[in-house]
Design an enzyme around this catalytic site. Structure first.
Site, PDB file in Angstrom:
ATOM      1  N   ASP A   1     -30.307  -8.390  -6.150  1.00 19.07           N
ATOM      2  CA  ASP A   1     -31.321  -8.526  -5.113  1.00 19.07           C
ATOM      3  C   ASP A   1     -30.890  -7.606  -3.967  1.00 19.07           C
ATOM      4  OD1 ASP A   1     -33.492  -9.685  -3.611  1.00 19.07           O
ATOM      5  OD2 ASP A   1     -32.004 -10.893  -2.554  1.00 19.07           O
TER       6      ASP A   1
ATOM      7  N   ASP B   1     -32.365  -7.833  -0.067  1.00 24.73           N
ATOM      8  CA  ASP B   1     -32.374  -8.481   1.249  1.00 24.73           C
ATOM      9  C   ASP B   1     -31.551  -9.766   1.249  1.00 24.73           C
ATOM     10  OD1 ASP B   1     -34.353  -6.869   2.937  1.00 24.73           O
ATOM     11  OD2 ASP B   1     -35.473  -7.177   1.089  1.00 24.73           O
TER      12      ASP B   1
END
Length: 228
Positions: free
Chosen positions: A8, A10
């Site tokens: 991922d 953020d």
């Protein structure tokens, strides 16, 4: 052992969640609304559509939301006074990515941010060269926790999902990776995943610094030419 790693972005590779939360809280103040941390945390890890619906409700409706998001966009375009990036690299991320690169492990990003945002953000921080593939939220029909993003990232790496480890900070992200058939290492950020998710996790770590000692157990050694 595993053949690839999918990240991922953020809250996992970059510390973006805190500045974004600060921007929304400040935007709410311009509307004379007190938006608390706990209220904002309701949207962490959700799709853009779901986040918009919740924030509009918290702020008083669609018109208030439109005013607030314009303020947020202006806030996030400002540079920090000392010239440092608005979204800095999370602790251990650069170290861990470099270690994976040394071992010849292919890496990808599976993020709800758009493909353009992913490449611009990671490029500005000097991290783009660590990745062989990208899957952005604008490239799939369904957002996390649907498995589509992780399935696309694994496909673009040319690696079976079962041969990948996902690194996630949010519950919806972890659910997405699990549904796609990946093992998941959870590195919580603003919002700690529930016990139901951490119970299914391969590991739960405090930061990506803590992932480095696991490399010899999770990924095969580098080819001989990498060691020369």
């Amino acid at each position: 052992m595993f053949a690839a790693a999918i990240f991922d972005m953020d809250g996992l590779l970059i510390d973006s969640e805190r500045p974004i939360m600060a921007a929304w809280i400040e935007a709410a103040h311009t509307l004379d609304i007190e938006l608390s941390h706990s209220q904002y945390l309701q949207v962490v890890g959700l799709s853009t559509v779901e986040s918009e619906q919740i924030l509009a409700s918290l702020l008083g409706g669609p018109e208030a939301y439109r005013h607030a998001i314009e303020h947020v966009r202006r806030y996030l375009q400002l540079e920090r006074a000392d010239g440092s990036p608005l979204f800095p690299i999370k602790p251990g991320a650069a170290e861990f990515l470099s270690a994976l690169r040394e071992r010849g492990i292919r890496c990808a990003v599976a993020s709800s941010s758009t493909r353009r945002q992913i490449e611009a953000c990671l490029g500005s921080l000097g991290l783009l060269h660590h990745f062989s593939a990208f899957a952005g939220g604008d490239e799939v029909a369904r957002a996390k926790p649907d498995p589509a993003l992780y399935l696309l990232a694994a496909e673009r790496l040319g690696v079976a999902p079962a041969d990948c480890i996902a690194f996630e900070d949010s519950e919806n992200g972890a659910r997405s990776a699990l549904a796609a058939g990946l093992r998941v290492v959870v590195v919580p950020d603003l919002k700690h995943p529930t016990e139901a998710i951490t119970g299914q996790a391969f590991h739960v770590l405090e930061s990506l610094h803590d992932a480095v000692p696991h490399l010899p157990h999770w990924f095969p050694p580098a080819p001989a030419e990498k060691l020369a």
